[in-house]
Design an enzyme around this catalytic site. Structure first.
Site, PDB file in Angstrom:
ATOM      1  N   ASP A 277      81.494  61.746   2.532  1.00 28.23           N
ATOM      2  CA  ASP A 277      80.119  61.588   2.088  1.00 28.23           C
ATOM      3  C   ASP A 277      79.233  62.231   3.164  1.00 28.23           C
ATOM      4  O   ASP A 277      79.715  62.656   4.229  1.00 28.23           O
ATOM      5  CB  ASP A 277      79.757  60.107   1.846  1.00 28.23           C
ATOM      6  CG  ASP A 277      78.541  59.980   0.906  1.00 28.23           C
ATOM      7  OD1 ASP A 277      77.818  60.982   0.708  1.00 28.23           O
ATOM      8  OD2 ASP A 277      78.300  58.879   0.369  1.00 28.23           O
TER       9      ASP A 277
HETATM   10  C1  NOJ Z   1      75.051  60.562  -0.278  1.00 19.59           C
HETATM   11  C2  NOJ Z   1      75.530  59.694  -1.405  1.00 19.59           C
HETATM   12  O1  NOJ Z   1      76.127  58.524  -0.894  1.00 19.59           O
HETATM   13  C3  NOJ Z   1      76.524  60.382  -2.317  1.00 19.59           C
HETATM   14  O2  NOJ Z   1      76.769  59.561  -3.417  1.00 19.59           O
HETATM   15  C4  NOJ Z   1      76.019  61.725  -2.746  1.00 19.59           C
HETATM   16  O3  NOJ Z   1      76.941  62.343  -3.597  1.00 19.59           O
HETATM   17  C5  NOJ Z   1      75.771  62.577  -1.509  1.00 19.59           C
HETATM   18  N1  NOJ Z   1      74.758  61.907  -0.672  1.00 19.59           N
HETATM   19  C6  NOJ Z   1      75.317  63.983  -1.844  1.00 19.59           C
HETATM   20  O4  NOJ Z   1      74.048  63.987  -2.366  1.00 19.59           O
END
Ligand code: NOJ
Length: 733
Positions: A277
């Site tokens: 993430d």
């Molecule tokens: C953080 C989020 O937790 C995740 O779900 C998302 O896909 C990413 N950012 C990218 O935007």
């Protein structure tokens, strides 16, 4: 003779398909290895690097092979332009994979995932994902960071809006449907998206419901509650997974060899790639298990994360570690192989650019809008309907007072992660009702208050409107930014002065229909008795207003069922239907039993609950055979009769309970569901077939097994009101 010819034909077909696919896979492996051989160390870590957006510096890095993938680059022309740099100006011409959070639609915005799950309609959910993929792919996106398959038992957690609720069985069915919808039959089809099951794993169990917070649970809970929806995604062929932000019992999910390498890659044989993430590898420093980004990178890679999103932890500094033996080059090669394999599967080497004609007539196509409307209607859950106040009686109705900060709001229906969704596409409840009634019914609209601020200056106008009306419809709840990432709430009441306004309006003695718009269960105890009906409409996307109007007028008979428990108070959380019994089950009349002294233990609305404008009567639950071997199938049925005066759909649910186990078992576990359409007066026998193997659990030795013994099996329209019978699993010995 005829039969054997048929068998031969089928065999030939199977062989062609299986071996054809196998050949393709072998060809891809050859190409991947060939490319890998030509790559420098810098180019390898480049493939393992994912950055957000574009700028001149990133473009130069793409030329130098130092960035292999991008996210948040929007627009077909821009994506083609950037792709051209990778293809034509980098040494090896490896295409970029471009990702975006396409969560519940690209431009045609569907209900938020929690809402959609309340439809229990996996066919429609799959279709919505397919449409989202088409629209996004036609705009140059290859990869979506969806589905979010995190199970969540805590409504305080803002991201509960992004998933399918609290149950692993339903969560798995929805996970499968979404993966199949996004990825289609063939990833190389230019109108499909590579999917990403996230956030692996346990993210929904954040302590106190506070986003990113610590997680600690047993391996049994991990395997039985939090892993199945990921396993379902993997079995459905998902190409990627995203590692989570949280720790699990001391080891952050983004450095967790047990979950990533041992379970996902070895036990399940997952051959796609894992992306971190956003900076979740970099955050290993804040977690306190790495001294710097380099050490964090080594931990992330060793655990099994193939691509680093915005962490800047996979860099050429790793080369020295490979040289001194701290880091194995095979880990890097394996990660690059997984990423390249997916780029080949996506067909990016053959069709690197998006054809501009693809988009024509596709975005917001009438069929897409129609599907958005259908899913929105099915997602609505009728929570209360005293005296049959709903559906509204058009003939007797002259004036409606429409009150509330969300009644004419074009933003809230888009919910969290609205991608390219635009306010101008949204139909508000006010517009939906006007579309429906034309000049037949007068609608007096008064905002009454805001969602968040505490001003009461508009109360009087709202009260005046209510006094002039036959019925009051109040549209209240949470704005879109109150759920989703980093939007945890400690208090789940209606925000601001909304509850106060409901109480004031209730004083007029007019019937009040409360239409809720929210991204999570709310606690409604302070308003529930003041209103005549409650319609849970979540954030339903661009067709919100039309769907609500269809339900309020009875043009659509509501059929949604909660996929998450509605507590009476946030103090009951975590509260979920598939809990254990405890040694002292909560008898309200016994002092030393498991209960609260100031509140019942039961929820306000249980999992699986939802009303209809008709009534369904369940009878005659039967098991075909009540002694089963572990290799058998449980066949169980019940009659469901529509005893009311209008047609309706009922989501029939099947639960089981293992009465005595070597470890404690939940009081109920969902094992099946069917959406059944019944005309007025019609009765159907609804039959479920469940393989006895599906009753397995992790026993005291952590062996996944079915234990012989007695089981209860229950069928009903929610997790509380069920018919029960029993059966026995017997061993061969
Ligand atoms: C953080 C989020 O937790 C995740 O779900 C998302 O896909 C990413 N950012 C990218 O935007």
């Amino acid at each position: 003779m005829k039969l054997s010819f048929k068998i031969l034909l089928t065999l030939t077909l199977v062989i062609t398909v299986v071996f054809g696919q196998h050949l393709k896979d072998v060809e891809i492996e050859v190409k991947v290895n060939d490319l890998l051989r030509q790559m420098t160390f810098a180019e390898k870590v480049g493939q393992m690097t994912l950055f957000s957006g574009t700028n001149k510096r990133y473009e130069q890095m793409i030329r130098e092979g130092k960035i292999g993938s991008l996210l948040n680059v929007i627009g077909m022309e821009e994506n083609n332009r950037i792709q051209k740099i990778a293809i034509e100006e980098s040494r090896l011409g490896i295409p970029l994979v471009i990702g975006l959070d396409v969560i519940h639609g690209y431009r045609t915005i569907f209900p938020i995932p929690l809402a959609a799950s309340a439809s229990w309609d996996t066919v429609l959910i799959r279709r919505a994902a397919e449409i989202a993929a088409k629209e996004a792919a036609s705009a140059g996106i290859h990869w979506t960071f969806a589905p979010m398959v995190d199970i969540a038992r805590d409504a305080r957690w803002g991201r509960i809006a992004e998933g399918a609720g609290e149950d692993p069985f339903l969560g798995s069915a929805v996970s499968r449907a979404q993966v199949l919808g996004f990825q289609g039959e063939d990833l190389a089809d230019p109108l499909t998206l590579l999917a990403c099951a996230k956030h692996y794993v346990g993210y929904g169990a954040a302590e106190g419901g506070r986003d990113y917070n610590t997680v600690d649970f047993s391996e049994r809970t991990l395997r039985e509650i939090y892993l199945p929806s990921f396993r379902a995604a993997v079995d459905a062929g998902v190409g990627t997974l995203m590692s989570a932000f949280n720790e699990i019992g001391g080891v952050p999910a983004s450095a967790n060899q047990f979950t990533l390498r041992n379970i996902l890659k070895e036990e399940w044989g997952f051959d796609g790639f894992v992306v971190s993430d956003w900076n979740s590898i970099g955050e290993l420093v804040a977690h306190g298990i790495a001294k710097d980004r380099l050490e964090a990178g080594v931990k992330g890679l060793t655990a099994g994360i193939d691509m680093d999103m915005e962490g800047r932890c996979y860099t050429t500094d790793m080369e020295a570690l490979v040289a001194d033996g701290t880091l194995l080059e095979e880990l890097i090669d394996d990660a690059v192989r997984r990423i390249l394999r997916m780029k080949f599967k996506l067909g990016l080497f053959e069709h690197s650019y998006i054809d501009e004609n693809l988009q024509k007539g596709l975005i917001l196509h009438q069929d897409h809008i129609q599907t958005a409307l259908e899913l929105a209607r099915e997602s609505i859950v009728l929570l209360k309907n005293e005296d049959g106040v709903l559906p509204l009686n058009r003939k007797e109705l002259n004036t409606i007072a429409l009150i509330g900060p969300l009644a004419d709001d074009k933003d809230a229906p888009l919910g969290t992660w609205r991608c390219e969704g635009k306010r101008e596409d949204v139909i508000t409840v006010y517009e939906g009702l006007k579309n429906k009634f034309g000049n037949d019914v007068k609608i007096i609209y008064a905002k009454g208050c805001d969602v968040k601020n505490n001003s009461r200056s508009e109360f009087n106008k709202a009260l005046k409107a209510a006094r002039k009306a036959d019925i009051v419809v109040m549209v209240m709840g949470e704005s879109a930014d109150m759920s989703g990432e980093a939007a945890s709430r400690a208090n789940l009441n209606l925000p601001g002065v909304q509850a106060e306004l409901i109480n004031a309006i209730a004083e007029t003695k007019k019937p009040v229909v409360l239409v809720l718009m929210n991204g999570r269960p709310l606690t409604l105890s302070n308003v529930e008795s003041k209103v005549t009906a409650i319609v849970e409409s979540w954030h339903l996307g661009i067709q919100h207003g039309n769907a609500v109007a269809d339900v309020l007028t009875g043009d659509y008979n509501p059929s949604g069922k909660l996929t998450v428990t509605f507590p009476r108070s946030a103090g009951q959380i975590p509260i979920y239907y598939n809990h254990k019994n405890t040694g002292r089950p909560g008898d309200p009349d016994t002092k030393f039993s498991s209960k609260y002294i100031d509140l019942p233990s039961s929820p306000l609305y249980p999992f699986g609950y939802g009303l209809s404008y008709t009534k369904f009567k369940y009878s005659d639950i039967k098991v075909l055979n009540n002694r089963l071997l572990s290799t058998d199938e449980l066949v169980v049925s019940a009659n469901v009769k529509n005893t009311g005066k209008r047609a309706g759909d009922e989501v029939v649910q099947l639960y089981i309970r293992d009465i005595v186990g070597s470890v404690t078992r939940p009081v109920k576990e969902l094992k099946g569901f069917q959406r059944v359409a019944l005309e007025a007066g019609e009765q159907k026998t609804v039959q479920f077939r469940v393989s006895v193997q599906e009753l397995s659990f992790y026993d005291s030795d952590m062996k996944y097994t079915v234990e012989p013994g007695n089981f209860s099996v229950m069928i009903g329209g929610n997790s509380v009101e069920v018919l029960t019978t029993d059966f026995k699993v017997v061993s061969l010995k």
